[in-house]
Scaffold this motif. Structure first.
Motif, PDB file in Angstrom:
ATOM      1  N   THR A 203     -11.520   1.349 -34.477  1.00  0.00           N
ATOM      2  CA  THR A 203     -10.603   1.560 -33.342  1.00  0.00           C
ATOM      3  C   THR A 203     -11.389   1.363 -31.924  1.00  0.00           C
ATOM      4  O   THR A 203     -12.466   1.954 -31.819  1.00  0.00           O
ATOM      5  CB  THR A 203      -9.961   2.993 -33.580  1.00  0.00           C
ATOM      6  OG1 THR A 203     -11.186   3.867 -33.646  1.00  0.00           O
ATOM      7  CG2 THR A 203      -9.307   3.026 -34.764  1.00  0.00           C
ATOM      8  N   PRO A 204     -10.758   0.898 -30.943  1.00  0.00           N
ATOM      9  CA  PRO A 204     -11.471   0.827 -29.481  1.00  0.00           C
ATOM     10  C   PRO A 204     -11.479   2.151 -29.029  1.00  0.00           C
ATOM     11  O   PRO A 204     -10.637   3.179 -29.308  1.00  0.00           O
ATOM     12  CB  PRO A 204     -10.582   0.139 -28.814  1.00  0.00           C
ATOM     13  CG  PRO A 204      -9.078   0.016 -29.537  1.00  0.00           C
ATOM     14  CD  PRO A 204      -9.273   0.181 -30.812  1.00  0.00           C
ATOM     15  N   GLU A 205     -12.723   2.543 -28.649  1.00  0.00           N
ATOM     16  CA  GLU A 205     -12.983   3.830 -27.925  1.00  0.00           C
ATOM     17  C   GLU A 205     -12.281   4.038 -26.412  1.00  0.00           C
ATOM     18  O   GLU A 205     -12.625   2.785 -25.692  1.00  0.00           O
ATOM     19  CB  GLU A 205     -14.439   4.038 -27.857  1.00  0.00           C
ATOM     20  CG  GLU A 205     -15.096   4.072 -29.324  1.00  0.00           C
ATOM     21  CD  GLU A 205     -16.525   4.561 -29.024  1.00  0.00           C
ATOM     22  OE1 GLU A 205     -17.120   4.692 -27.662  1.00  0.00           O
ATOM     23  OE2 GLU A 205     -17.126   4.699 -30.150  1.00  0.00           O
ATOM     24  N   VAL A 206     -11.492   4.898 -26.379  1.00  0.00           N
ATOM     25  CA  VAL A 206     -11.096   5.066 -24.791  1.00  0.00           C
ATOM     26  C   VAL A 206     -11.802   5.978 -24.205  1.00  0.00           C
ATOM     27  O   VAL A 206     -11.888   7.304 -24.520  1.00  0.00           O
ATOM     28  CB  VAL A 206      -9.481   5.708 -25.087  1.00  0.00           C
ATOM     29  CG1 VAL A 206      -9.050   5.826 -23.573  1.00  0.00           C
ATOM     30  CG2 VAL A 206      -8.647   4.648 -25.798  1.00  0.00           C
ATOM     31  N   SER A 207     -12.402   5.665 -23.184  1.00  0.00           N
ATOM     32  CA  SER A 207     -13.162   6.388 -22.178  1.00  0.00           C
ATOM     33  C   SER A 207     -12.283   6.996 -21.007  1.00  0.00           C
ATOM     34  O   SER A 207     -11.608   6.424 -20.502  1.00  0.00           O
ATOM     35  CB  SER A 207     -14.591   5.447 -21.590  1.00  0.00           C
ATOM     36  OG  SER A 207     -13.675   4.412 -20.773  1.00  0.00           O
ATOM     37  N   THR A 208     -12.527   8.172 -20.838  1.00  0.00           N
ATOM     38  CA  THR A 208     -11.824   8.979 -19.811  1.00  0.00           C
ATOM     39  C   THR A 208     -12.619   9.108 -18.546  1.00  0.00           C
ATOM     40  O   THR A 208     -13.714   9.534 -18.784  1.00  0.00           O
ATOM     41  CB  THR A 208     -11.075  10.309 -20.492  1.00  0.00           C
ATOM     42  OG1 THR A 208     -12.322  11.117 -20.871  1.00  0.00           O
ATOM     43  CG2 THR A 208     -10.219   9.941 -21.489  1.00  0.00           C
TER      44      THR A 208
END
Length: 211
Positions: A203-208
């Protein structure tokens, strides 16, 4: 004249017999411990300790082992699809000869037999009364569990159509149902095919980003 006849009788008495009795060879005893001379076309162990053994049962892979259910030497093969069986020496030789005749025109093609008949089978005659010991030795056999590979074709590139036709002829000589496999075939645990589990895609990591 009497001297010649007495000399001939003496020589005949000293000459060893042409065939030794079975007692001298130890064939009447179940414990042989002898080394057999076999031809190249025969399937039998070279040395055994006991010529008579119990009937036994066909092994069932209950421990989860999948050894011997995939190809190891060739590119095409057959393995048991249904229940396990006791396959005799004649059945294995007939199946091997059928494969060899079919792939004979291909130079360098080889047949690999993954099982070997090493179990002696003793049979009593019909309408024989009970008792009097075990029957006499008749033939060699092997116990094959379900999912075990019996024959493989390799050594030289063989077309799939020709390999299927050769294995079909071999299956007609065997007493159980078989299946055609290749290098990509998954292992088999009895009647259960163990598919290779593919890992889930990452799963692609979502950076905030905080402002």
């Amino acid at each position: 004249m009497n001297f010649l006849s007495s000399t001939r009788s003496l020589l005949s008495a000293c000459r060893p017999p042409a065939t030794l009795p079975s007692v001298a060879l130890g064939l009447n005893s179940p414990h042989l411990g002898l080394t057999f001379a076999r031809f190249r076309s025969q399937l039998m162990p070279r040395r055994i300790d006991w010529i008579k053994r119990q009937k036994g049962k066909i092994p069932v892979p209950t421990g989860g082992s999948t050894k011997g259910t995939t190809l190891a030497f060739g590119e095409w093969g057959i393995r048991i699809k249904g229940n396990g069986a006791r396959i005799t020496q004649k059945q294995l030789l007939a199946a091997e000869d059928a494969i060899r005749k079919k792939i004979k025109p291909i130079k360098g093609a080889k047949v690999f037999m993954r099982v070997f008949p090493d179990i002696p089978v003793c049979i009593k005659g019909n309408e024989t009364r009970m008792g009097k010991g075990k029957g006499t030795f008749e033939f060699w056999a092997t116990r094959v569990p379900p999912g075990r590979v019996l024959f493989e074709i390799g050594g030289s590139p063989v077309r799939e159509e020709l390999a299927r036709d050769a294995m079909r002829l071999a299956c007609d000589k065997l007493p159980t149902s078989m299946e055609f496999i290749d290098r990509r075939a998954p292992p088999r645990l009895g009647n259960l095919i163990l598919e290779h589990e593919t890992p889930p895609p990452p799963t692609p990591e979502v950076s905030t980003v905080s402002i």
